[in-house]
Design a protein around this motif. Structure first.
Motif, short mmCIF file in Angstrom:
data_model
loop_
_atom_site.label_atom_id
_atom_site.label_comp_id
_atom_site.label_asym_id
_atom_site.label_seq_id
_atom_site.Cartn_x
_atom_site.Cartn_y
_atom_site.Cartn_z
N THR A 225 0.81 -1.21 0.00
CA THR A 225 0.00 0.00 0.00
C THR A 225 0.85 1.26 0.00
O THR A 225 0.32 2.36 -0.12
CB THR A 225 -0.93 0.01 1.22
N GLY A 226 2.14 1.10 0.12
CA GLY A 226 3.06 2.22 0.08
C GLY A 226 4.48 1.71 0.26
O GLY A 226 4.72 0.50 0.38
N LEU A 227 5.43 2.63 0.30
CA LEU A 227 6.83 2.27 0.49
C LEU A 227 7.43 3.14 1.59
O LEU A 227 8.35 3.93 1.38
CB LEU A 227 7.60 2.45 -0.82
N PRO A 228 6.90 2.99 2.81
CA PRO A 228 7.37 3.81 3.93
C PRO A 228 8.73 3.33 4.45
O PRO A 228 9.25 2.29 4.03
CB PRO A 228 6.27 3.61 4.98
N ASP A 229 9.28 4.07 5.39
CA ASP A 229 10.58 3.72 5.95
C ASP A 229 10.59 2.32 6.54
O ASP A 229 11.59 1.60 6.44
CB ASP A 229 10.96 4.74 7.03
N ASP A 230 9.49 1.92 7.19
CA ASP A 230 9.45 0.60 7.83
C ASP A 230 9.67 -0.51 6.82
O ASP A 230 10.38 -1.49 7.09
CB ASP A 230 8.11 0.39 8.54
N VAL A 231 9.04 -0.40 5.66
CA VAL A 231 9.22 -1.42 4.62
C VAL A 231 10.66 -1.41 4.13
O VAL A 231 11.29 -2.47 3.97
CB VAL A 231 8.24 -1.18 3.45
N CYS A 232 11.20 -0.24 3.90
CA CYS A 232 12.57 -0.15 3.41
C CYS A 232 13.55 -0.74 4.41
O CYS A 232 14.48 -1.48 4.02
CB CYS A 232 12.92 1.32 3.13
N GLU A 233 13.36 -0.44 5.68
CA GLU A 233 14.27 -0.98 6.70
C GLU A 233 14.18 -2.49 6.78
O GLU A 233 15.18 -3.18 6.99
CB GLU A 233 13.96 -0.35 8.06
N THR A 234 12.97 -3.04 6.60
CA THR A 234 12.83 -4.50 6.60
C THR A 234 13.62 -5.13 5.46
O THR A 234 14.32 -6.13 5.66
CB THR A 234 11.34 -4.88 6.46
N LEU A 235 13.55 -4.54 4.28
CA LEU A 235 14.25 -5.10 3.13
C LEU A 235 15.76 -4.98 3.27
O LEU A 235 16.50 -5.83 2.74
CB LEU A 235 13.78 -4.41 1.85
N ARG B 122 12.17 -17.73 4.54
CA ARG B 122 12.66 -16.36 4.37
C ARG B 122 11.59 -15.48 3.73
O ARG B 122 11.40 -14.32 4.11
CB ARG B 122 13.92 -16.37 3.50
N GLN B 123 10.87 -16.01 2.76
CA GLN B 123 9.77 -15.27 2.15
C GLN B 123 8.70 -14.95 3.18
O GLN B 123 8.17 -13.82 3.22
CB GLN B 123 9.18 -16.07 0.99
N HIS B 124 8.39 -15.92 4.02
CA HIS B 124 7.37 -15.71 5.06
C HIS B 124 7.81 -14.63 6.04
O HIS B 124 6.99 -13.76 6.43
CB HIS B 124 7.13 -17.02 5.81
N ASP B 125 9.07 -14.65 6.43
CA ASP B 125 9.55 -13.66 7.40
C ASP B 125 9.45 -12.24 6.84
O ASP B 125 9.04 -11.32 7.54
CB ASP B 125 11.00 -13.97 7.78
N ILE B 126 9.85 -12.08 5.57
CA ILE B 126 9.77 -10.75 4.97
C ILE B 126 8.31 -10.31 4.82
O ILE B 126 7.95 -9.17 5.15
CB ILE B 126 10.47 -10.74 3.60
N ALA B 127 7.47 -11.23 4.34
CA ALA B 127 6.06 -10.89 4.14
C ALA B 127 5.39 -10.54 5.46
O ALA B 127 4.57 -9.61 5.52
CB ALA B 127 5.34 -12.05 3.48
N THR B 128 5.74 -11.24 6.53
CA THR B 128 5.16 -10.96 7.84
C THR B 128 5.59 -9.59 8.34
O THR B 128 4.79 -8.82 8.88
CB THR B 128 5.56 -12.04 8.85
N ALA B 129 6.87 -9.28 8.14
CA ALA B 129 7.40 -8.00 8.63
C ALA B 129 6.75 -6.81 7.93
O ALA B 129 6.57 -5.75 8.55
CB ALA B 129 8.91 -7.97 8.45
N VAL B 130 6.41 -6.96 6.65
CA VAL B 130 5.81 -5.84 5.91
C VAL B 130 4.29 -5.91 5.87
O VAL B 130 3.64 -5.08 5.23
CB VAL B 130 6.36 -5.75 4.47
N SER B 131 3.70 -6.88 6.58
CA SER B 131 2.25 -7.11 6.49
C SER B 131 1.40 -5.90 6.86
O SER B 131 0.29 -5.76 6.33
CB SER B 131 1.85 -8.32 7.33
N PRO B 132 1.84 -5.00 7.74
CA PRO B 132 1.01 -3.81 7.98
C PRO B 132 0.83 -2.94 6.74
O PRO B 132 -0.06 -2.08 6.72
CB PRO B 132 1.78 -3.06 9.08
N TYR B 133 1.66 -3.17 5.74
CA TYR B 133 1.63 -2.35 4.54
C TYR B 133 1.28 -3.16 3.29
O TYR B 133 1.57 -2.75 2.17
CB TYR B 133 2.98 -1.65 4.35
#
Length: 436
Positions: free
Chosen positions: A311-321, A376-387
């Motif tokens: 839904t966006g590319l906020p800092d939280d998503v970037c930091e997760t990646l 690994r895919q699950h962990d990334i997807a879970t971390a960005v799930s709010p977005y």
């Protein structure tokens, strides 16, 4: 009943069953990590052959799964007849009409080569090896989707075989419900033998890949966010974290621009501020060379992917990646969407309000069955799930996911109603059945 002998009585194309030379190779999908235990494989001679096969299947209580090239296979085809349409290879480009007519076996690379000579383009994705039909039935997310929408939005007509084995031509006027469903709803409703679709002007195309070592990942992502924040619809950019086996991690930005190179370089100048480039292939290129940007494999191989719509590319998503290495994944990719893709569409594909897609890919291990990649895919997807929105592009669905994941509630309800009406006997089964 010997199914092979029965099928050979009704079709002129090749029929293979277990024990026949070439059967194991013929039943394999593009993704070799997916096992397809089918009853038979039919490589149809032409559209009349497809019609004859459907009529026989209806009478014999058989189910047909159609895979032009095997992309998008899920393994849910046990005991079905697998139909290949590689011999349906008609390719007719009409430059004056900005129109292409292609058979169900034609691949995007062939179309782009033919259209390029006239300064035209179809709405192809990153791989030249994908068939136009399978890609378009799933909507089709193109390099040029921000400018022109889904590939399915450009379709004028489908040549089909319906579940009674009758050939017909489907347009918005002749059968609006089926036309709506075939534009992005998958292959659950009819077998498409050819597609007629609009080509779009592309007298100038700029594109390529810039690559750095992984220590530049943060700077490259900041540049990417700056570019996509104000990108015109003619510009599409993808950001990728890459880690190939035996090599050091890398970061890349891929791009296309429908227009002049000077304008593209101005729009992409933020990339030039990231020093230490190890390669830069950007420049003017023919439409026929679109696939060279990402240089994806053109031969089948094993793989595991997962996609989410952001839904966006906020800092939280970037930091997760950026927080941890992507291994054991080979790539983690951000695709910029928006533009025409976000506009309403009278098709099953609809519009995508989400501005970015996250796509993760890895090769399953020989010993763990891909558990490390999935984890690994699950962990990334879970971390960005709010977005994430919970919706997924149809052509990005993977085994274990459902067609309902790709559509709004109203769209999946309409698709299911049409399936029950047009195929009550279940003669056809798509990779992702809408009733599942």
């Amino acid at each position: 009943m010997n199914i092979g002998n029965e099928l050979r009585k009704v079709v002129r194309g090749t029929v293979l069953t277990a024990g026949d030379d070439g059967f194991d190779n013929a039943r394999r999908p593009w993704n070799l990590a997916v096992d397809q235990q089918v009853r038979a494989v039919v490589d149809a001679a032409d559209a009349d052959d497809v019609a004859a096969l459907v009529r026989h299947a209806r009478l014999a209580g058989l189910t047909i799964a159609t895979q032009p090239s095997g992309h998008g296979a899920t393994g849910n085809v046990d005991d079905v007849v697998l139909l290949r349409t590689t011999r349906l290879d008609e390719l007719d480009v009409r430059p004056q009409e900005r129109l292409a007519c292609v058979g169900a076996g034609v691949k995007w690379g062939q179309v782009m080569t033919a259209a390029s000579a006239y300064g035209l383009t179809g709405l192809a994705g990153s791989s030249p090896a994908v068939t136009v039909t399978g890609y378009t039935l799933g909507g089709g997310l193109s390099w040029f989707g921000r400018k022109h929408g889904f590939a399915s939005d450009s379709v004028r007509a489908f040549d089909i075989v319906d579940t009674d084995g009758v050939r017909s031509r489907v347009t918005a006027a002749s059968d609006p419900d089926l036309f709506w469903a075939l534009r992005g709803g998958g292959g659950d409703f009819a077998i498409v033998t050819a597609i007629e679709f609009d080509l779009h002007p592309a007298p100038k195309l700029y594109g390529g890949r810039v690559m750095w070592t992984a220590d530049k990942a943060r700077a490259a992502l900041a540049a990417y966010r700056e570019i996509t924040d104000s990108a015109p619809p003619e510009l599409t950019a993808w950001y990728e974290l890459l880690h190939f086996p035996g090599a050091a991690p890398l970061v890349a930005v891929d791009c296309t621009f429908l227009g002049d190179g000077g304008e593209a370089e101005t729009l992409l100048r933020a990339l030039d501020k990231v020093d230490g480039r190890i390669s830069d292939s950007r420049g003017m290129l023919p439409v026929a060379e679109l696939g060279s940007i990402t240089a994806e494999p053109t031969d089948p191989g094993p793989g595991q992917s997962r996609a989410e719509l952001l839904t966006g590319l906020p800092d939280d998503v970037c930091e997760t990646l950026l927080a941890e290495p992507i291994a054991p994944l080979l790539s983690v990719q951000l695709r910029h969407l928006g533009g025409a893709l976000a506009q309403p569409s009278d098709s099953a594909a609809g519009g995508l309000s989400e501005p970015f897609a996250l796509y993760m890919f890895g090769i399953p291990g020989n010993t763990d069955g891909g558990a490390a990649v999935r984890g690994r895919q699950h962990d990334i997807a879970t971390a960005v799930s709010p977005y994430t929105s919970g919706r997924k592009p149809f052509t990005f669905l993977v085994p274990g996911e459902r067609a309902a994941n790709a559509f709004s509630g109203a769209a999946i309800a309409r698709l299911r109603e049409l399936k029950r009406d047009r195929d009550p006997a279940g003669v056809l089964r798509s990779n992702f059945p809408v009733l599942s």
